[in-house]
Design an enzyme around this catalytic site. Sequence first.
Site, PDB file in Angstrom:
ATOM      1  N   HIS A 497       0.514  -1.006  -0.017  1.00  0.00           N
ATOM      2  CA  HIS A 497      -0.207   0.065   0.008  1.00  0.00           C
ATOM      3  C   HIS A 497       0.690   1.879  -0.449  1.00  0.00           C
ATOM      4  CE1 HIS A 497      -3.202  -2.855   1.932  1.00  0.00           C
ATOM      5  NE2 HIS A 497      -3.481  -2.075   0.439  1.00  0.00           N
ATOM      6  N   HIS A 541      -7.224   0.776   2.716  1.00  0.00           N
ATOM      7  CA  HIS A 541      -6.401  -0.052   1.669  1.00  0.00           C
ATOM      8  C   HIS A 541      -6.086   1.317   1.360  1.00  0.00           C
ATOM      9  CE1 HIS A 541      -6.403  -4.620   2.671  1.00  0.00           C
ATOM     10  NE2 HIS A 541      -6.967  -4.135   3.931  1.00  0.00           N
TER      11      HIS A 541
HETATM   12  C1  LIG Z   1      -1.485  -7.017  -4.480  1.00  0.00           C
HETATM   13  C2  LIG Z   1      -2.003  -5.698  -4.511  1.00  0.00           C
HETATM   14  C3  LIG Z   1      -3.378  -6.066  -3.476  1.00  0.00           C
HETATM   15  C4  LIG Z   1      -4.139  -4.315  -3.421  1.00  0.00           C
HETATM   16  N1  LIG Z   1      -5.350  -5.641  -2.793  1.00  0.00           N
HETATM   17  C5  LIG Z   1      -5.715  -4.006  -2.415  1.00  0.00           C
HETATM   18  C6  LIG Z   1      -7.052  -3.811  -1.812  1.00  0.00           C
HETATM   19  O1  LIG Z   1      -7.796  -4.311  -1.411  1.00  0.00           O
HETATM   20  N2  LIG Z   1      -7.684  -2.723  -1.482  1.00  0.00           N
HETATM   21  C7  LIG Z   1      -7.468  -1.393  -1.570  1.00  0.00           C
HETATM   22  O2  LIG Z   1      -7.627  -0.439  -1.182  1.00  0.00           O
HETATM   23  N3  LIG Z   1      -5.764  -1.561  -2.615  1.00  0.00           N
HETATM   24  C8  LIG Z   1      -5.175  -3.171  -2.754  1.00  0.00           C
HETATM   25  N4  LIG Z   1      -4.227  -2.180  -2.758  1.00  0.00           N
HETATM   26  C9  LIG Z   1      -3.760  -1.279  -3.238  1.00  0.00           C
HETATM   27  C10 LIG Z   1      -3.805  -0.521  -3.986  1.00  0.00           C
HETATM   28  O3  LIG Z   1      -4.480  -1.006  -5.874  1.00  0.00           O
HETATM   29  C11 LIG Z   1      -3.167   0.989  -4.906  1.00  0.00           C
HETATM   30  O4  LIG Z   1      -2.787   1.321  -4.168  1.00  0.00           O
HETATM   31  C12 LIG Z   1      -3.580   1.982  -6.543  1.00  0.00           C
HETATM   32  O5  LIG Z   1      -4.467   1.114  -7.047  1.00  0.00           O
HETATM   33  C13 LIG Z   1      -2.494   2.542  -6.549  1.00  0.00           C
HETATM   34  O6  LIG Z   1      -3.157   3.495  -7.973  1.00  0.00           O
HETATM   35  P1  LIG Z   1      -2.250   4.415  -8.792  1.00  0.00           P
HETATM   36  O7  LIG Z   1      -3.054   4.653  -9.924  1.00  0.00           O
HETATM   37  O8  LIG Z   1      -1.374   4.934  -7.345  1.00  0.00           O
HETATM   38  O9  LIG Z   1      -1.378   3.509  -9.522  1.00  0.00           O
HETATM   39  P2  LIG Z   1      -1.254   2.071 -10.957  1.00  0.00           P
HETATM   40  O10 LIG Z   1      -3.001   1.447 -10.597  1.00  0.00           O
HETATM   41  O11 LIG Z   1      -0.415   0.949  -9.840  1.00  0.00           O
HETATM   42  O12 LIG Z   1      -1.554   2.918 -11.477  1.00  0.00           O
HETATM   43  C14 LIG Z   1      -0.576   2.843 -13.010  1.00  0.00           C
HETATM   44  C15 LIG Z   1      -0.500   2.699 -14.412  1.00  0.00           C
HETATM   45  O13 LIG Z   1       0.617   3.651 -14.693  1.00  0.00           O
HETATM   46  C16 LIG Z   1       1.111   2.348 -15.671  1.00  0.00           C
HETATM   47  N5  LIG Z   1       2.585   2.400 -15.656  1.00  0.00           N
HETATM   48  C17 LIG Z   1       3.457   2.611 -15.538  1.00  0.00           C
HETATM   49  N6  LIG Z   1       4.575   3.242 -16.072  1.00  0.00           N
HETATM   50  C18 LIG Z   1       4.548   3.759 -17.065  1.00  0.00           C
HETATM   51  C19 LIG Z   1       4.946   3.884 -17.802  1.00  0.00           C
HETATM   52  N7  LIG Z   1       6.492   4.589 -17.132  1.00  0.00           N
HETATM   53  N8  LIG Z   1       4.571   4.215 -19.510  1.00  0.00           N
HETATM   54  C20 LIG Z   1       3.340   3.703 -18.907  1.00  0.00           C
HETATM   55  N9  LIG Z   1       2.386   3.582 -17.962  1.00  0.00           N
HETATM   56  C21 LIG Z   1       3.503   3.397 -17.216  1.00  0.00           C
HETATM   57  C22 LIG Z   1       0.698   1.236 -14.660  1.00  0.00           C
HETATM   58  O14 LIG Z   1       1.338  -0.058 -15.526  1.00  0.00           O
HETATM   59  C23 LIG Z   1      -0.161   0.880 -13.987  1.00  0.00           C
HETATM   60  O15 LIG Z   1      -1.357   0.621 -15.115  1.00  0.00           O
HETATM   61  C24 LIG Z   1      -3.210  -3.392  -3.968  1.00  0.00           C
HETATM   62  C25 LIG Z   1      -2.066  -3.225  -4.061  1.00  0.00           C
HETATM   63  C26 LIG Z   1      -1.434  -4.950  -4.565  1.00  0.00           C
HETATM   64  C27 LIG Z   1       0.123  -4.141  -5.211  1.00  0.00           C
END
Ligand SMILES: Cc1cc2nc3c(=O)[nH]c(=O)nc-3n(C[C@H](O)[C@H](O)[C@H](O)COP(=O)(O)OP(=O)(O)OC[C@H]3O[C@@H](n4cnc5c(N)ncnc54)[C@H](O)[C@@H]3O)c2cc1C
Length: 564
Positions: A497, A541
């Site tokens: 997280h 989470h």
């Molecule tokens: C295994 C796991 C289980 C989890 N379970 C839960 C849960 O049950 N409940 C909950 O609330 N939270 C959970 N979380 C946490 C939550 O899902 C994340 O905190 C949240 O989704 C992150 O969102 P974000 O937009 O910051 O990043 P992300 O959703 O990771 O989005 C980033 C995106 O950018 C893309 N990207 C990265 N670098 C590049 C690049 N250079 N060029 C183009 N694209 C790129 C990636 O491929 C990705 O699609 C979990 C996390 C994990 C890893």
Amino acid sequence: AIIYQHSDNLPDNTDYDFIVAGGGTAGLVVASRLAENPQWKILVIEAGPSDSDVFEIAVPGLVGSIPKAVNWNYTTVPQNHLGGRSLGYSRAMVLGGCSSHNGMIYTRGSRDDWNQWADITGDDGLRWSNMLPIMEKMEQFGRDVTFLDVSGHIDPSFHGSNGALSVTASYTNVSMNNYLLQATEELSDEFPFKLDMNDGQPIGIGWTQYTITSNGERSNAASAFLPRTGDNIHVLVNTRVTRVLPVGHGSDFRKVEFTVDANGPKKQLRAKKEVILAGGVISSPQILMNSGIGERAALEMIGIKTLVDNPSVGKNFSDQVATSMRFSTTLPTTNYDAIRALAQWNESHTGPMAQAAALNHLAWIRLPDNKLAGSSDPASGQSSPHIEFQFGKISPSITSQNETVLSVSVINLHTTSRGSISLSDSNPFTDPNIDLNLLAEEVDVSILREGVRSAQRLFSSTAFKAHINGMIAPAVNFTSDEDLNAYIRSSAGSYLHGVASLSMSPKNAHWGVVDPDFYVKGTSGLRVVDASVIPSVPSGHTQIPVYGFAERASVLIAETYRST
Ligand SMILES: Cc1cc2nc3c(=O)[nH]c(=O)nc-3n(C[C@H](O)[C@H](O)[C@H](O)COP(=O)(O)OP(=O)(O)OC[C@H]3O[C@@H](n4cnc5c(N)ncnc54)[C@H](O)[C@@H]3O)c2cc1C
């Protein structure tokens, strides 16, 4: 939205108003919200494929089987305070980002978390009273609740019914659930029953809520938000953003550089209005540093020219830390016949595969002040728990015949240790150094120790007496602080997280990376919207706080261009 598999196929004549780098949890919310203005053209660039190409993503019960091909498969640097162990650090590389592979648990964090973020950043828009209606509005709870009986498992008055993101409460019941509910009566001071852990005060034991549709499918950022958009969003998949670039010689970073693979040609596109970086807590700092936005000395060492000197980039990386416990039990296992369950899901979207987990409850515990080892309270306030128990599964022991094991994760929600993301070279295809620095601070260990003891009290209750034979891990003779510390350091891992690697801070602050309007300090035309800007971990989470920040950013971005 229109999906493009290759940049060669993008229409030549489109000038994009906004380019969103990263089609994940936050990126797709921002893109979809901006696309509500039909005049604006938005390009999303995502490194991974479309989520609809990966069958396992849609099926909640296949959460553990999502292919590694759609994961960044990161490993942390050896962790000094975990006996030198390196840890896997899962991040999804697919449309929808981590919302496409996460555990689907729906938690908003506490009232005090949001109020603290408002206080830290100076943005009153982030106050709980302002964000609760926004989180409710984005939610679709309640459709078909009569079919999924959730009465007594959730308080519908805290949930919205017309939004894009589907939410369900646990609707099945296993015997373990009944004993937990009995324990909430017997030990009501430590484990009160909590009807709805999303009402702003998540303390107690309650039924888990999930981002799953009432049709038994995962509701992720792609399936929830993109279908509601028009043709003014173009989504380019399988393409990696390598850098953001200034337009001319100034600090107006409205250009992105991208490529299909490390050896392929690099292309550039310029946004008419803004670039929004949404690569997540690891990639967004990586992209900024590769672009020359970071700590001058560190960038110079690897031959990257500094364009904006900001030592906070990649620092302050914060995550929750978990240890695991195992109990010997006479409770029935939660294992099921996966082949039959998948056939049932394919047939009717029901059965065990329509759920993300079998044990249906989460526990949230707030420690009394005298248990905080003399430290100031690491949680955000009285409405915030320090510890979570996630009841994993009940399964046959792999080491001892005829024994059944209940697995429980004990999580320290508000760690005080801080890690970092840094680069070892200037190749955008080299994984960054990920240092969680878990358990660097003694108070983080002592909170986990209190969590282990608290779980022991729960499973020693009269409610569980006839069903729990004893503790397997940590070993029963591990009772002293020293023994428990050693167990925790040898077993602890990240709860995945991570936040705050590009923390938001007030305008003109001497620390932090983005301003409260999400603009990267010292630049124009460039914002970051993802988990990396959230200043501290929530009491829960992270996906819903990420969605919440993305909604807030969307409002601020739209306000900037209201008249255009
Ligand atoms: C295994 C796991 C289980 C989890 N379970 C839960 C849960 O049950 N409940 C909950 O609330 N939270 C959970 N979380 C946490 C939550 O899902 C994340 O905190 C949240 O989704 C992150 O969102 P974000 O937009 O910051 O990043 P992300 O959703 O990771 O989005 C980033 C995106 O950018 C893309 N990207 C990265 N670098 C590049 C690049 N250079 N060029 C183009 N694209 C790129 C990636 O491929 C990705 O699609 C979990 C996390 C994990 C890893």
